[in-house]
Design a protein around this motif. Structure first.
Motif, PDB file in Angstrom:
ATOM      1  N   TYR B 524       0.811  -1.214   0.000  1.00 13.44           N
ATOM      2  CA  TYR B 524       0.000   0.000   0.000  1.00 13.44           C
ATOM      3  C   TYR B 524       0.850   1.272   0.000  1.00 13.44           C
ATOM      4  O   TYR B 524       0.470   2.282   0.565  1.00 13.44           O
ATOM      5  N   THR B 526       2.451   4.707  -1.219  1.00 13.32           N
ATOM      6  CA  THR B 526       2.006   5.810  -2.074  1.00 13.32           C
ATOM      7  C   THR B 526       3.264   6.519  -2.555  1.00 13.32           C
ATOM      8  O   THR B 526       3.939   7.186  -1.780  1.00 13.32           O
ATOM      9  N   GLU B 531      -0.152  10.424  -6.017  1.00 15.24           N
ATOM     10  CA  GLU B 531      -0.766   9.092  -5.969  1.00 15.24           C
ATOM     11  C   GLU B 531      -1.684   8.936  -4.749  1.00 15.24           C
ATOM     12  O   GLU B 531      -2.345   7.910  -4.604  1.00 15.24           O
ATOM     13  N   ALA B 532      -1.689   9.918  -3.868  1.00 17.71           N
ATOM     14  CA  ALA B 532      -2.503   9.802  -2.652  1.00 17.71           C
ATOM     15  C   ALA B 532      -3.966   9.669  -3.030  1.00 17.71           C
ATOM     16  O   ALA B 532      -4.451  10.367  -3.916  1.00 17.71           O
ATOM     17  N   LYS B 533      -4.678   8.741  -2.357  1.00 21.18           N
ATOM     18  CA  LYS B 533      -6.085   8.504  -2.723  1.00 21.18           C
ATOM     19  C   LYS B 533      -6.791   7.740  -1.615  1.00 21.18           C
ATOM     20  O   LYS B 533      -6.172   7.264  -0.665  1.00 21.18           O
ATOM     21  N   TYR B 544      -4.609   5.887   1.059  1.00 30.92           N
ATOM     22  CA  TYR B 544      -3.207   5.932   0.627  1.00 30.92           C
ATOM     23  C   TYR B 544      -2.718   7.339   0.934  1.00 30.92           C
ATOM     24  O   TYR B 544      -2.984   8.261   0.185  1.00 30.92           O
ATOM     25  N   THR B 546       0.210  10.257   2.198  1.00 30.75           N
ATOM     26  CA  THR B 546       1.632  10.588   2.250  1.00 30.75           C
ATOM     27  C   THR B 546       1.883  11.608   3.347  1.00 30.75           C
ATOM     28  O   THR B 546       1.003  12.395   3.690  1.00 30.75           O
ATOM     29  N   THR B 600       6.329   2.765   4.936  1.00 30.45           N
ATOM     30  CA  THR B 600       4.872   2.823   4.915  1.00 30.45           C
ATOM     31  C   THR B 600       4.358   2.019   6.103  1.00 30.45           C
ATOM     32  O   THR B 600       4.793   0.894   6.304  1.00 30.45           O
TER      33      THR B 600
END
Lengths: 193, 657
Positions: B524, B526, B531-533, B544, B546, B600
């Motif tokens: 998982y 990011t 790309e954070a979502k 996700y 950061t 992460t």
């Protein structure tokens, strides 16, 4: 008039000195702050940037400085071409073996040198002054232009900027060219008498 | 009359002198320039790392020596809300066992991996006493990377001790228990209860642990153990008590016999039996938990089989050496020639000779048998006895200069004695009732021989009082001269048992500073703020996220409902030394996270009520750390608030304006 032996040899030496630009960085900017006991540094190569660029970029966003990216510098493309051409012209001068061409070649070096420093200075000025108006930390009247050469204190950072190995060789090449021009000119005056 | 006056004066004088006499105090023990010897100036480093077991706190603490400064607590067998160990989805499996997730243990002994009998500083092995487990800590990241549960074991006390090249980690049982089904009468101890010794093989390159085989012994308490060295390389030694095989009131019943045993085990011989297929595969269940540093995720696997060798079926591999009065420590000197048994109720310390042992075995010079195992004659394997060393000898460490240092629990002192001549040469008091002691490298072929540390069981008046519950006390002694000199007294966390010391130079330069984000293989991860979502799958919501100075992205999240299982997968995008970020969310009964640069880590949150849930960075990371915050909106289950998220321009409701 033909070049002296010393004059001819100096051409090869200058070319070799300039070749170091592909082996070592030209310029070195060192930064020190209490939180960075080992210090941070950035090296400028003829065609690249080295050192802690990412970390410096991470810090610069507080004061709204633009992030530094290799791709933004066209210099990294045309500076190598200019220097290569200059070295090639040196070989031509060597073959033609005429004082006049040597003087022109040396003059060209001075032009390239001045333009490069001006270009470098304007980059530093731009980074130091073109700040994001929304930056979290704004100190009225403060700019963050690193010194072209020498020491400067900016907020919690101390900056020291100086030539790296290839930079010293570059300067050395300039000194040789100046001295040899003077020597050749003296010699030709003597011969004219 | 004059005489009478004279006698009166003399008498009064004598009385005054008597009153002037005092018991020896601590102050009088500190001599010379103790302060200078322990002072580590600002900017300087300690000379040694000291890894200290945490006892009932289940962790390992790391001190610097000679300063006695606490550098770190490494979570091992107990959850650690401070950094999310045991709470994050990545580390939860580390504490899995066949009895479910066990969030604590009693951590007693530590050993640093060895190469040719010398510390190589690659891994640190730790035992869990209560729910039998052995952990491996990576000494580049100071993280627990593997935990192996031990079947057929209870009270994993004589553990984890190493063979000379870290071929095996050995783990013996303190409690003998019935193998397999344990539902038998306790009084059937003699028929049903067994001790076992697990041989855990260590992968040379990666350090991965595996139970290679287990040796079953008669029911007794295997207390402590040590691997041989040099000439005794092929052997392993265990101290035992309760060879009386009592199952109740051991205090009395297990102290009846004049002598218990040191068990000498020829593990090379056992290896041969294993190779020739003498072992028996037995069905068991045990958890094997492994933290994958690449995916940054722990996995727990249940293993089902173990190879068992029974002492009664195989000869010439185990011998019993009689040792006075319930021996506790069982220590092998740096030459590998002498085995020191410390009978905790004895008034002497027997030292056995490995040469004499092998000669006696060859000559079959036995006294008798214990459950079919040959018992040696005490006199024929004895190098000699240290006479009147003190009371209650427990453990012995060595300085590499020919001396042993034995801790004396009852007389509360360390006694230094000459291994060859067995003469006591020095003694110093400890404060109070020393248990283990540690000389950096003092259990290996190459001790550093500069300091000895006393880990005490009783603290009382050593430090400022803190109510009835006190820290534990440790003392540091300089042993570079002929006399031991007390130079430092400092409190410790948890309850230290054994410890390991190692020259900082072996470890410090290999210490990881941060994780390369480019090599982050987390499921998982990011990779950058863009790309954070937030992704919904049924009632599972994966965030996700950061973290970089000084914001969390996304920092506005809406469309999460009561009862959703929300997983915050927080990636720290920093690539600079010592820039961790933290993550916490209001009303989370779980814990918080610390995320190191390039890492992460996942925190699970199941909101119970609708409302606004602020989240923020818990580790002061930068000048704008207080601004590093955001909101999670939680709506009632079944409501139609759509899933939206963002930061700045992309935050819900911002772009629409």
């Amino acid at each position: 008039m033909k070049l002296t032996i010393l004059g001819r040899v100096s051409i090869i030496v200058v070319i070799l000195f300039l070749a170091t630009l592909w082996a070592f960085p030209m310029w070195d900017i060192q930064l020190a702050a209490p939180q960075y006991p080992g210090g941070l540094s950035m090296q400028i190569w003829i065609n690249d940037l080295g050192g802690d660029v990412d970390i410096i970029n991470g810090l610069n966003h507080y004061i709204g400085m633009k992030t530094i990216h290799k791709e933004d510098f066209n210099e990294f493309v045309y500076l190598p071409i200019i220097m290569m051409s200059f070295m090639g012209l040196g070989l031509v001068v060597f073959i033609l073996n005429r004082k006049r061409y040597y003087y022109i070649w040396a003059g060209l070096f001075v032009c390239i040198g001045l333009l490069s420093f001006y270009d470098f200075y304007s980059w530093l000025y731009d980074y130091g002054h073109d700040l994001d108006p929304k930056a979290p930390i704004q100190v009225p009247g403060m700019s963050y232009q690193p010194p072209l050469i020498g020491y400067k204190k900016m907020l919690n950072f101390e900056a020291l900027s100086q030539p790296h190995i290839a930079g010293w060789f570059y300067i050395g090449a300039g000194v040789i060219l100046a001295l040899v021009c003077f020597y050749e000119w003296k010699k030709s005056k003597k011969a004219a008498r | 009359m004059k005489k009478l006056l004279m006698y009166t004066v003399l008498g009064a004088g004598a009385l005054a002198t008597l009153q002037g006499c005092k018991m020896k105090s601590t102050e009088s023990v500190v001599t010379g320039n103790a302060a200078a010897k322990t002072y580590v100036a600002p900017g300087q480093y300690d000379e040694f790392y000291n890894f200290v077991s945490g006892g009932f706190n289940g962790q390992v603490s790391v001190y610097g020596l000679p300063s006695g400064r606490l550098l770190k607590i490494i979570p091992v067998f107990s959850v650690f809300p401070e950094n999310g160990y045991g709470y994050s989805e990545e580390t939860k499996p580390m504490l899995n066992t066949t009895a479910g997730n066990i969030p604590w243990d009693d951590q007693h002994h530590l050993t640093i991996s060895l190469t040719n009998g010398e510390q190589d500083g690659r891994w640190l092995f730790a035992n869990a006493n209560n729910t039998p487990r052995v952990a491996r800590i990576d000494l580049t990241s100071f993280k627990t990377v593997e935990i192996l549960q031990l079947p057929n074991s209870a009270g994993n006390h004589s553990s984890p001790y190493l063979t000379e090249n870290t071929e095996y980690v050995i783990a013996g049982t303190r409690f003998s228990v019935p193998l397999g089904e344990g539902d038998v009468p306790i009084s059937s101890f003699k028929e049903n209860f067994k001790s076992t010794v697990s041989f855990i093989s260590i992968d040379k390159e990666h350090g991965n642990m595996n139970i290679a085989f287990q040796v079953v012994l008669p029911g007794m308490d295997l207390d402590l153990s040590r691997g041989g060295k040099g000439p005794s390389h092929d052997w392993f030694f265990f101290s035992t008590y309760n060879t009386e095989q009592a199952h109740t009131l051991l205090e009395v019943q297990a102290s009846e016999k004049d002598k218990d045993f040191i068990v000498a085990m020829n593990w090379k011989k056992i290896e041969e039996y294993v190779k020739s297929g003498k072992g028996k595969k037995v069905n068991v269940e045990y958890a094997h938990n492994h933290f994958n540093e690449e995916t940054q995720h722990a996995e727990s696997k249940i293993e089902n089989e173990v190879l068992v060798l029974d002492h009664s079926e195989l000869k010439d591999m185990i011998y019993m050496i009689p040792c006075p009065k319930s021996p506790h420590g069982c220590d092998v000197d740096p030459t590998g020639q002498y085995i020191v048994g410390s009978g905790k109720l004895a008034a002497l310390i027997p030292v056995f000779s490995f040469d004499k042992l092998t000669k006696a075995i060859a000559a079959k010079d036995f006294e008798g048998e214990y459950y079919g195992i040959p018992v040696m004659k005490y006199e024929s394997v004895l190098h000699g006895e240290v006479k009147k060393p003190g009371l209650g000898p427990l453990h012995t460490e060595f300085d590499g200069k020919g001396f042993g240092y034995t801790s004396m629990f009852l007389s509360s002192e360390i006694v230094k004695w000459n291994i060859e001549t067995l003469e006591v040469v020095d003694r110093v008091p400890t404060y109070y009732s020393i248990g283990h002691l540690c000389i950096p490298g003092g259990d290996t072929k190459k001790p550093w021989g500069k300091y000895v540390i006393a880990y005490n069981k009783i603290t009382k008046d050593r430090y400022l009082p803190t109510g009835p519950e006190l820290a534990q006390a440790a003392q540091l002694y300089d042993i570079s001269g002929d006399k031991m000199e007390l130079i430092l007294d400092y409190p410790t966390v948890g309850e230290p048992h054994y410890a390991q010391g190692i020259s900082a130079s072996v470890i410090k330069d290999k210490s990881v500073k941060l994780y390369d984000i480019a090599k982050n293989k987390h499921k998982y991860v990011t990779m950058g703020e863009k790309e954070a979502k937030v992704v919904r799958t049924g009632n599972r919501v994966d965030v996700y996220m950061t973290a970089i100075r000084s914001h969390l992205a996304p920092d506005n999240i809406e469309g999460v409902y009561v009862g959703d299982e929300v997983y915050f997968h927080v990636t720290n995008l920093e690539q600079d030394w010592d820039i961790p970020h933290g993550f916490a969310i209001k009303n989370n009964p779980n814990a918080e996270l610390l995320i190191m640069p390039g890492e992460t880590v996942t925190l699970k949150f199941v909101p119970q009520k609708p409302g606004m849930y602020p989240f923020y960075c818990t580790d002061f990371c930068s000048a704008l750390h207080q601004e590093m915050q955001g909101y999670l909106r939680v709506s009632p289950k079944g409501s139609n608030v759509p899933l939206k998220f963002g930061i700045g321009e992309t935050a819900p409701g911002v772009a629409a304006k």
